[in-house]
Design an enzyme around this catalytic site. Sequence first.
Site, PDB file in Angstrom:
ATOM      1  N   SER A 138      30.058  63.412  47.134  1.00 41.33           N
ATOM      2  CA  SER A 138      30.210  64.513  48.089  1.00 41.33           C
ATOM      3  C   SER A 138      30.236  64.060  49.538  1.00 41.33           C
ATOM      4  CB  SER A 138      29.081  65.542  47.912  1.00 41.33           C
ATOM      5  OG  SER A 138      27.882  65.060  48.452  1.00 41.33           O
ATOM      6  N   LYS A 176      23.050  64.737  53.056  1.00 45.02           N
ATOM      7  CA  LYS A 176      24.055  65.649  53.591  1.00 45.02           C
ATOM      8  C   LYS A 176      24.029  65.611  55.117  1.00 45.02           C
ATOM      9  CE  LYS A 176      25.594  67.538  49.773  1.00 45.02           C
ATOM     10  NZ  LYS A 176      25.041  66.470  48.944  1.00 45.02           N
TER      11      LYS A 176
END
Length: 218
Positions: A138, A176
């Site tokens: 991701s 993230k």
Amino acid sequence: MLTPKQYKLLMFINKTLKETGCCPSFDEMKDALGLKSKSGIHALIDALVERNFLKKLPHKARALEVVRLPKLKPSSIIAEEKLKEEALASSTVEIPLYGKIAAGTPIEAIANETEKVSIPLNMIHGGEFYALTIEGDSMVDAGIMNGDTVIIKRTNVAHNGDIVVALVDDCEATLKQIKKDGPEVLLIPKNEAYETRRLPANRVKIQGILSSLIRTYH
């Protein structure tokens, strides 16, 4: 061009003045240059004053003002700095490797040290660091690939745009990009195949920020 000792003394005086607002003492200058007596310092200062790099301020003890800095470094100083850089680059340090962290779906937080990883000393500075192995894709658009080892600086403070290790609900950890939006926190993937998570700020704890990464090519 200045001699190496003249250059070192001038730069030391300039650094001390900027950091403290006061001129260093003759003892401090002597120790900084590794000289045995203050007479050598007096001679160096006189030479720097004569060449208009330093100015003695009247009516003040040991008061000096840096008039200008040299445009060029002595060749021996350049060689010395290069040797230090090479020594630093070749030095390694061990930091904890805590295991895998998801860069896609969050996984259970890694809490216990399992092994260590050796990294170049010049990759870390000014803090405590640990390493994690990336699992998932991701964050590929940020250049973070599955299998990479990320070096994390331990901190609980982060700014918008930082890539962080976020601990969600005290049990899930993920890597993230973070963005604070009022009472909420956005955990943003860098891959269009994944959706941004929007969570109440009190559910997210910062465990560190990305410092660098190591990649092994097979």
